[in-house]
Design an enzyme around this catalytic site. Sequence first.
Site, short mmCIF file in Angstrom:
data_model
loop_
_atom_site.label_atom_id
_atom_site.label_comp_id
_atom_site.label_asym_id
_atom_site.label_seq_id
_atom_site.Cartn_x
_atom_site.Cartn_y
_atom_site.Cartn_z
N SER A 129 0.88 -1.16 0.00
CA SER A 129 0.00 0.00 0.00
C SER A 129 0.91 1.21 0.00
O SER A 129 1.75 1.35 0.90
CB SER A 129 -0.90 -0.02 1.24
OG SER A 129 -1.91 0.94 1.11
N GLU A 130 0.78 2.08 -1.02
CA GLU A 130 1.82 3.08 -1.23
C GLU A 130 1.86 4.17 -0.16
O GLU A 130 2.79 4.97 -0.13
CB GLU A 130 1.70 3.70 -2.63
CG GLU A 130 0.47 4.54 -2.90
CD GLU A 130 -0.65 3.73 -3.54
OE1 GLU A 130 -0.67 2.50 -3.37
OE2 GLU A 130 -1.51 4.35 -4.20
N ASN A 131 0.87 4.19 0.73
CA ASN A 131 0.97 5.12 1.85
C ASN A 131 1.93 4.62 2.93
O ASN A 131 2.10 5.30 3.95
CB ASN A 131 -0.41 5.40 2.45
CG ASN A 131 -1.17 4.17 2.83
OD1 ASN A 131 -1.18 3.18 2.10
ND2 ASN A 131 -1.79 4.19 3.99
#
Lengths: 234, 208
Positions: free
Chosen positions: B45-47
Amino acid sequence: MTKVYPTAAAALDGLLRDNLMIAAGGFGLCGIPELLIAAIRDSGVKGLTVASNNAGVDGFGLGQLLETRQVKKMISSYVGENAEFMRQYLSGELELEFNPQGTLAERMRAGGAGIPGFYTKTGVGTVIAEGKEHHDFDGQTYILERGIVADLAIVKAWKADPSGNLVFRKTARNFNVPAATCGKICVAEVEEIVPLGSLDPDTIHLPGIYVHRLVQGPHEKRIEQRTVRKRESV
Amino acid sequence: MWDRNQIAARAAKELQDGTYVNLGIGIPTLVSNYIPPGVNVTLQSENGMLGMGPFPFEGEEDPDLINAGKQTITELPQTAYFDSAQSFAMIRGGKIAMAILGAMEVSEEGDLANWMIPGKLVKGMGGAMDLVAGVGRVVVVMDHTSKHGESKVLKACTLPLTGKAVVNRIITNLGVLDVVPGGLRIVELADGVSEADLRAATEATIVG
């Protein structure tokens, strides 16, 4: 000299002026410096340029600074959650510089690390690349992106010690680390300031050298999309 | 024709055991419900997270634990957290094997448009431009046509691009197409869809 201040307003005292450039941590409403944003709203400073992945939602986070028209320009990757933002932008009241999310994070990281620019293949062949220097390395085209150095960084962490060492929690770390490093001054709000020596030095996420002022919460920590699953019946 | 869940189930067959994968928002998020047995993938998850788990049980939501769609999620035993710069270092650095993303338009050259409609819809690209530039393989999941029946699988995109020549495979409600030299090649037809149906709904050049 202590880094610990009693309130968010006190922690920002002397740092705010019109037309400031601010780098803010957070992703969506997760890990946003909500107390510092509210204190900036209350201060009334205007003409702000804010580099932040998102722009909050209507009425919370950076959305509050948009409602009061304190923001002149946003540098963001995604603003889809904020109707007021979209309205101000489409009517020309608000400037917006879209940055790809990774480019924004790296611009902050680079700025904080003394690197004025870097080449990335992100955005090549899109509007993002227009007007930027292109350079080929090993047969692949890259564009030059600039590091960001902000006048002020505002971030939110889970715990701090009085020396400014910060520990984040889960996905609330996000942009807080790169944003903190790119500020000439960084103010951090935390849920708890713990005594010196009680954080394991091996687990510090951001060393206190990057953090100049600290203030302790309480935080609302609003959830943007509450998604759950049903417990399976045993 | 496939519905959203069937598109997601078909996309899940693209997942390779032992790889790191990023799933976009919308139909791509549903892909995690259909990961085939015996296929072990780690979701990024790129966060700032590797090893994304399912939605939490009611009452166990944590405001500090969300995915890139800002939804509450959970962690797994192998989960690792990191900041956004590190997250995109692994994306740009080619460590993520595949991204499955949504699309507004896709072209026969593999161009992807999924981040804005000028003058109407201003949301932003989020991490999509970095993902298509950096990951090993890009699979797009989408409806083949608009609500008005116009093809979204085009000779050239009309909307601002997310990436140029970045898409490898397109999975729609009508079937599966690969981006190959000269155009798109039909890989598979959805249930009850004929090749003639697919061709009629596709503006892009179909080869082979």
